[in-house]
Every structure is written in structure tokens, then in C-alpha cells.
Motif scaffolding. Structure first.
Motif, PDB file in Angstrom:
ATOM      1  N   MET A   1       0.848  -1.186   0.000  1.00  0.00           N
ATOM      2  CA  MET A   1       0.000   0.000   0.000  1.00  0.00           C
ATOM      3  C   MET A   1       0.888   1.243   0.000  1.00  0.00           C
ATOM      4  SD  MET A   1      -3.268   0.657   2.514  1.00  0.00           S
ATOM      5  CE  MET A   1      -3.677  -1.072   2.512  1.00  0.00           C
ATOM      6  N   ASN A   2       0.641   2.160  -0.943  1.00  0.00           N
ATOM      7  CA  ASN A   2       1.503   3.338  -1.103  1.00  0.00           C
ATOM      8  C   ASN A   2       0.698   4.628  -0.993  1.00  0.00           C
ATOM      9  OD1 ASN A   2       3.740   1.666  -1.695  1.00  0.00           O
ATOM     10  ND2 ASN A   2       3.022   1.500  -3.829  1.00  0.00           N
ATOM     11  N   ILE A   3       1.375   5.705  -0.536  1.00  0.00           N
ATOM     12  CA  ILE A   3       0.774   7.042  -0.480  1.00  0.00           C
ATOM     13  C   ILE A   3       1.553   7.959  -1.408  1.00  0.00           C
ATOM     14  CG2 ILE A   3       0.368   9.079   0.948  1.00  0.00           C
ATOM     15  CD1 ILE A   3      -0.101   7.264   3.312  1.00  0.00           C
ATOM     16  N   THR A   4       0.818   8.691  -2.247  1.00  0.00           N
ATOM     17  CA  THR A   4       1.437   9.672  -3.143  1.00  0.00           C
ATOM     18  C   THR A   4       0.776  11.023  -2.913  1.00  0.00           C
ATOM     19  OG1 THR A   4       1.807   7.968  -4.830  1.00  0.00           O
ATOM     20  CG2 THR A   4       1.924  10.278  -5.537  1.00  0.00           C
ATOM     21  N   ILE A   5       1.594  12.060  -2.678  1.00  0.00           N
ATOM     22  CA  ILE A   5       1.097  13.431  -2.529  1.00  0.00           C
ATOM     23  C   ILE A   5       1.715  14.261  -3.650  1.00  0.00           C
ATOM     24  CG2 ILE A   5       0.870  15.430  -1.027  1.00  0.00           C
ATOM     25  CD1 ILE A   5      -0.405  12.969   0.161  1.00  0.00           C
ATOM     26  N   ARG A   6       0.887  14.949  -4.421  1.00  0.00           N
ATOM     27  CA  ARG A   6       1.429  15.753  -5.519  1.00  0.00           C
ATOM     28  C   ARG A   6       0.610  17.032  -5.692  1.00  0.00           C
ATOM     29  NH1 ARG A   6      -0.226  11.890 -10.667  1.00  0.00           N
ATOM     30  NH2 ARG A   6      -2.493  12.248 -10.602  1.00  0.00           N
ATOM     31  N   GLN A   7       1.305  18.017  -6.273  1.00  0.00           N
ATOM     32  CA  GLN A   7       0.653  19.309  -6.522  1.00  0.00           C
ATOM     33  C   GLN A   7       0.249  19.393  -7.988  1.00  0.00           C
ATOM     34  OE1 GLN A   7       3.057  22.818  -5.732  1.00  0.00           O
ATOM     35  NE2 GLN A   7       1.251  23.926  -4.989  1.00  0.00           N
ATOM     36  N   ARG A   8      -1.003  19.788  -8.227  1.00  0.00           N
ATOM     37  CA  ARG A   8      -1.501  19.869  -9.586  1.00  0.00           C
ATOM     38  C   ARG A   8      -1.138  21.222 -10.202  1.00  0.00           C
ATOM     39  NH1 ARG A   8      -5.114  15.695 -10.405  1.00  0.00           N
ATOM     40  NH2 ARG A   8      -4.595  16.147 -12.582  1.00  0.00           N
ATOM     41  N   GLU A   9      -1.416  21.360 -11.494  1.00  0.00           N
ATOM     42  CA  GLU A   9      -1.069  22.591 -12.214  1.00  0.00           C
ATOM     43  C   GLU A   9      -1.811  23.805 -11.665  1.00  0.00           C
ATOM     44  OE1 GLU A   9      -1.805  21.916 -16.310  1.00  0.00           O
ATOM     45  OE2 GLU A   9      -0.180  20.455 -16.553  1.00  0.00           O
ATOM     46  N   ASN A  10      -2.976  23.579 -11.096  1.00  0.00           N
ATOM     47  CA  ASN A  10      -3.762  24.696 -10.552  1.00  0.00           C
ATOM     48  C   ASN A  10      -3.319  25.097  -9.147  1.00  0.00           C
ATOM     49  OD1 ASN A  10      -4.691  22.570  -9.040  1.00  0.00           O
ATOM     50  ND2 ASN A  10      -6.845  22.746  -9.650  1.00  0.00           N
ATOM     51  N   GLY A  11      -2.268  24.449  -8.654  1.00  0.00           N
ATOM     52  CA  GLY A  11      -1.743  24.792  -7.334  1.00  0.00           C
ATOM     53  C   GLY A  11      -2.339  23.987  -6.203  1.00  0.00           C
ATOM     54  N   LYS A  12      -3.402  23.253  -6.472  1.00  0.00           N
ATOM     55  CA  LYS A  12      -4.042  22.437  -5.439  1.00  0.00           C
ATOM     56  C   LYS A  12      -3.256  21.139  -5.244  1.00  0.00           C
ATOM     57  CE  LYS A  12      -7.747  25.099  -4.867  1.00  0.00           C
ATOM     58  NZ  LYS A  12      -8.126  25.704  -3.578  1.00  0.00           N
ATOM     59  N   TRP A  13      -3.440  20.570  -4.040  1.00  0.00           N
ATOM     60  CA  TRP A  13      -2.726  19.334  -3.716  1.00  0.00           C
ATOM     61  C   TRP A  13      -3.666  18.134  -3.837  1.00  0.00           C
ATOM     62  CZ3 TRP A  13       2.465  19.048  -2.844  1.00  0.00           C
ATOM     63  CH2 TRP A  13       3.132  20.257  -2.666  1.00  0.00           C
ATOM     64  N   GLN A  14      -3.096  17.008  -4.276  1.00  0.00           N
ATOM     65  CA  GLN A  14      -3.852  15.768  -4.425  1.00  0.00           C
ATOM     66  C   GLN A  14      -3.178  14.646  -3.650  1.00  0.00           C
ATOM     67  OE1 GLN A  14      -3.709  13.660  -8.215  1.00  0.00           O
ATOM     68  NE2 GLN A  14      -5.909  13.192  -8.077  1.00  0.00           N
ATOM     69  N   ALA A  15      -3.998  13.818  -3.000  1.00  0.00           N
ATOM     70  CA  ALA A  15      -3.489  12.654  -2.273  1.00  0.00           C
ATOM     71  C   ALA A  15      -4.008  11.387  -2.946  1.00  0.00           C
ATOM     72  CB  ALA A  15      -3.928  12.699  -0.825  1.00  0.00           C
ATOM     73  N   ILE A  16      -3.132  10.373  -3.079  1.00  0.00           N
ATOM     74  CA  ILE A  16      -3.524   9.094  -3.691  1.00  0.00           C
ATOM     75  C   ILE A  16      -3.014   7.961  -2.807  1.00  0.00           C
ATOM     76  CG2 ILE A  16      -3.325   7.591  -5.697  1.00  0.00           C
ATOM     77  CD1 ILE A  16      -2.624  10.111  -7.349  1.00  0.00           C
ATOM     78  N   VAL A  17      -3.925   7.081  -2.417  1.00  0.00           N
ATOM     79  CA  VAL A  17      -3.540   5.872  -1.689  1.00  0.00           C
ATOM     80  C   VAL A  17      -3.743   4.698  -2.639  1.00  0.00           C
ATOM     81  CG1 VAL A  17      -3.898   4.438   0.343  1.00  0.00           C
ATOM     82  CG2 VAL A  17      -4.276   6.911   0.483  1.00  0.00           C
ATOM     83  N   SER A  18      -2.685   3.963  -2.925  1.00  0.00           N
ATOM     84  CA  SER A  18      -2.738   2.840  -3.859  1.00  0.00           C
ATOM     85  C   SER A  18      -2.651   1.517  -3.101  1.00  0.00           C
ATOM     86  CB  SER A  18      -1.581   2.914  -4.858  1.00  0.00           C
ATOM     87  OG  SER A  18      -1.569   4.162  -5.528  1.00  0.00           O
ATOM     88  N   TYR A  19      -3.388   0.517  -3.590  1.00  0.00           N
ATOM     89  CA  TYR A  19      -3.380  -0.801  -2.958  1.00  0.00           C
ATOM     90  C   TYR A  19      -3.687  -1.849  -4.027  1.00  0.00           C
ATOM     91  CZ  TYR A  19      -8.444  -0.459  -3.224  1.00  0.00           C
ATOM     92  OH  TYR A  19      -9.729  -0.326  -3.691  1.00  0.00           O
ATOM     93  N   LYS A  20      -3.386  -3.100  -3.733  1.00  0.00           N
ATOM     94  CA  LYS A  20      -3.671  -4.191  -4.657  1.00  0.00           C
ATOM     95  C   LYS A  20      -4.972  -4.886  -4.277  1.00  0.00           C
ATOM     96  CE  LYS A  20       0.943  -5.439  -6.318  1.00  0.00           C
ATOM     97  NZ  LYS A  20       1.960  -6.538  -6.420  1.00  0.00           N
ATOM     98  N   ASP A  21      -5.779  -5.213  -5.299  1.00  0.00           N
ATOM     99  CA  ASP A  21      -7.006  -5.961  -5.033  1.00  0.00           C
ATOM    100  C   ASP A  21      -6.691  -7.453  -4.961  1.00  0.00           C
ATOM    101  OD1 ASP A  21      -6.755  -6.921  -7.635  1.00  0.00           O
ATOM    102  OD2 ASP A  21      -8.348  -5.659  -8.449  1.00  0.00           O
TER     103      ASP A  21
END
Length: 342
Positions: A1-21
């Protein structure tokens, strides 16, 4: 399970939690629109711990659509018992059609508020309560939670029964009304069928399945019914309590015995489900109301409740809670008896 935090072009931040089914395929739980990185990070941590909890419970990665849950449930029901499940399949087929907008959704994405809004709209559009449909859908979701372990919460929990619409059918068929029904039945077979319903409180499918060989010694042995969809006799009744013997009058016994029948001995082979319903619906009653009537008459006559439950083919609680109506024909005499003990 991984966490990714990134900033989008509009300046807002996005969080993504990835996991395997369960199939080993990567899935994501994303959320964007955060003004600050720490807010995105906080959401990701909460989601991470939530997914870990689901993983420990064996739910994470079990991706089922509502349709797949229905199909699995019906398959289990078919294998679990040997009963004729054609009516059950038909009822669940109707339910799947009713909730067709949700059938291909992942079961974990179906929200209580969506179902509630859908049911409220359907009630306004059609005037139907859909109470029994809600109960059945609730059973399917509980199956998904407890047996399949593919979701955690039941979105049916906030759905409510609509008790605003009264059942306007005439549930207790008085003697005068009974003779009125017989008079309106132009065919002799239909008259005979109504007489049998009135004396026994049979279900309509049981009545249509009566054969000359089950009419014995002023009684009817109820051990079969007629499946109107498949157009055949089945020896599987609704419940175990449905197998019974109902007493009838000597006059009805004689008329049933001399009635015409088909090669299998079925007496009402030339009568259909729709013909019975058509007459009774015009008079604002139904075949099931004969069950209410017979139960009420037996209770009024002081028959032991265990005997009544056996004759009607149901549990005592059902007889008292659902079938028994006020018998106005006996009301005044009952008042006289009450006055005598006051």
C-alpha cells in the motif's frame, strides 16, 4: 500500500492511496482540491489506516458489483435447498430490474443517500410503498457483508417503511359479501373455487393445485400447488407449515368430487390465476383476503390457536399479527358476553 502526494497545475494538492485488489491489480483511492500539502497528507494517512482496517477484515480488494452479489446470493439459495425457487428467482429478477441503476456499481460505492433518494422518487412517481423490496434488498446487502465479506456497511440502514398508504382491500369477507361474490361469478367452476377458498383459507396457488385424489372424507389434503408460470403441479409449498389437511363441509366435498378434472385429476384445470383475481379486484378484495376471513372466523368460533395455525398453514404469530380482522358479525354477541362478566 503506497501514499502519493502531488501538486496539480492549478496549485491544489492531491493525495492518492494505492493498494492491490484480490487479483493483484493496483487500485487507487484519490482525493484532490487541498489548499495545503499537510491537509492532503492528513487525508491520506486517515485513508491509509482505514484501508488497512478493511484489509485485516478481508474486505479490501473484494470488488463486487451489486449484480454479482445478487447472482451469487441466488446461486447459493438454489444450492442450499431443494425447493422450487422459480417464484424466488422471479421476485429477485424484478428487484434487479427495479434497482437497475445500481446493478453495475461497485457495492462499496453505493451510498445510503442515493438509495433513499431513489426510493423516495419512485414512491412519488408510482404511489407504491416498495416496503417489501427494501426488506429484500437489505437481505442481499447483509449477505454481501456477512458471507461474501465484500463490503462493510449496509446502505439500506436509513431506508424506511412507508406506512402512509392504507390497505383499502376488504379483508374480512362478511356472509353477505361472500354471497355477492358468488352471485357475480358467472362460471360454476369459479363459484366452486371461491367456496373452497372461503371454507379453507387456502392460498390461490394451493387451490389451483387441488386434485380429486386429495379431496378425502370431507377434507382437502394440501400437499401441492399449481405454478402458474411454469403451468405445472409442484409438490414444494411455501413453508413447511403449508403441508396440512383442511376440513370442508359435506356439500363442498360432494361438489368437488363430482366436478370435472383433467387427466391428472386437477379440478381447477380450466380456471386461471388471472380470472380469479379479475373478479375479486373488481370487488376490492383478493384471494389472500379469504385467508384473513377464515382465520378470523376460526378465532371467533373459539378454535384452539394451534389448530387454526395448522388449518391455515402458518405460524400462530402470523395468524394473530397479520390475518385476524375484526368480525363485526360477532361483535354484538361478544359485547353481551363481556357484559355478563363485568
Amino acid at each position: 500500500m503506497n501514499i502519493t502526494i502531488r501538486q496539480r497545475e492549478n496549485g491544489k494538492w492531491q493525495a492518492i492511496v494505492s493498494y492491490k485488489d484480490k487479483k493483484g491489480k493496483w487500485r487507487q483511492k484519490p482525493k484532490g482540491g487541498f489548499d495545503k500539502r499537510k491537509d492532503a497528507n492528513q487525508w491520506a494517512k486517515e485513508k491509509y489506516f482505514e484501508l488497512q482496517r478493511l484489509e485485516r477484515k478481508g474486505i479490501l480488494g473484494n470488488s463486487y458489483t451489486l449484480r454479482e452479489v445478487f447472482e451469487t446470493y441466488l446461486s447459493v439459495m438454489d444450492n442450499k435447498n431443494s425447493k422450487d425457487t422459480s417464484n424466488t428467482q422471479e421476485n429477485y429478477g424484478y428487484l434487479m430490474k427495479l434497482f437497475s441503476d445500481f446493478m453495475d456499481k461497485d457495492i462499496n460505492t453505493i451510498k445510503s443517500t442515493e438509495l433513499l433518494k431513489f426510493i423516495d422518487n419512485k414512491r412519488r412517481e408510482t404511489g407504491h410503498a416498495y416496503n417489501s423490496n427494501i426488506v429484500t434488498l437489505n437481505i442481499v446487502f447483509n449477505f454481501a457483508i456477512k458471507k461474501l465479506k465484500v463490503c462493510e456497511n449496509n446502505p439500506c440502514d436509513i431506508l424506511y417503511k412507508d406506512n402512509s398508504k392504507k390497505d383499502e382491500r376488504i379483508k374480512f369477507i362478511t356472509e353477505n359479501f361472500y354471497y355477492e361474490l358468488l352471485n357475480d361469478a358467472k362460471r360454476e367452476k369459479l363459484k366452486l373455487f371461491l367456496r373452497m377458498l372461503y371454507e379453507t383459507g387456502m392460498r390461490i396457488s394451493e387451490g389451483l393445485g387441488v386434485c380429486t385424489q386429495t379431496v378425502i372424507d370431507c377434507s382437502i389434503k394440501i400437499d401441492r400447488q399449481f405454478n402458474s408460470k411454469k403451468k405445472k403441479i409442484t409438490y414444494i409449498l411455501k413453508t413447511n407449515n403449508s403441508y396440512r389437511t383442511a376440513p370442508i363441509s359435506a356439500e363442498l366435498y360432494k361438489d368437488l368430487k363430482k366436478a370435472t378434472c383433467d387427466i391428472d385429476g386437477r379440478i381447477f384445470y380450466d380456471l386461471t390465476y388471472d380470472q380469479v383475481y379479475y373478479l375479486l379486484k373488481k370487488k376490492n378484495t383478493s384471494p389472500h383476503c379469504f385467508r384473513h376471513t377464515r382465520a378470523t372466523l376460526l378465532v371467533s368460533a373459539g378454535i384452539d390457536l394451534t389448530i387454526i395455525a395448522y388449518i391455515i398453514g402458518d405460524k400462530i404469530e402470523t395468524i394473530l399479527n397479520e390475518y385476524v380482522e375484526r368480525n363485526d358479525d360477532r361483535l354484538e354477541s361478544s359485547y353481551d358476553k363481556i357484559r355478563q362478566i363485568l
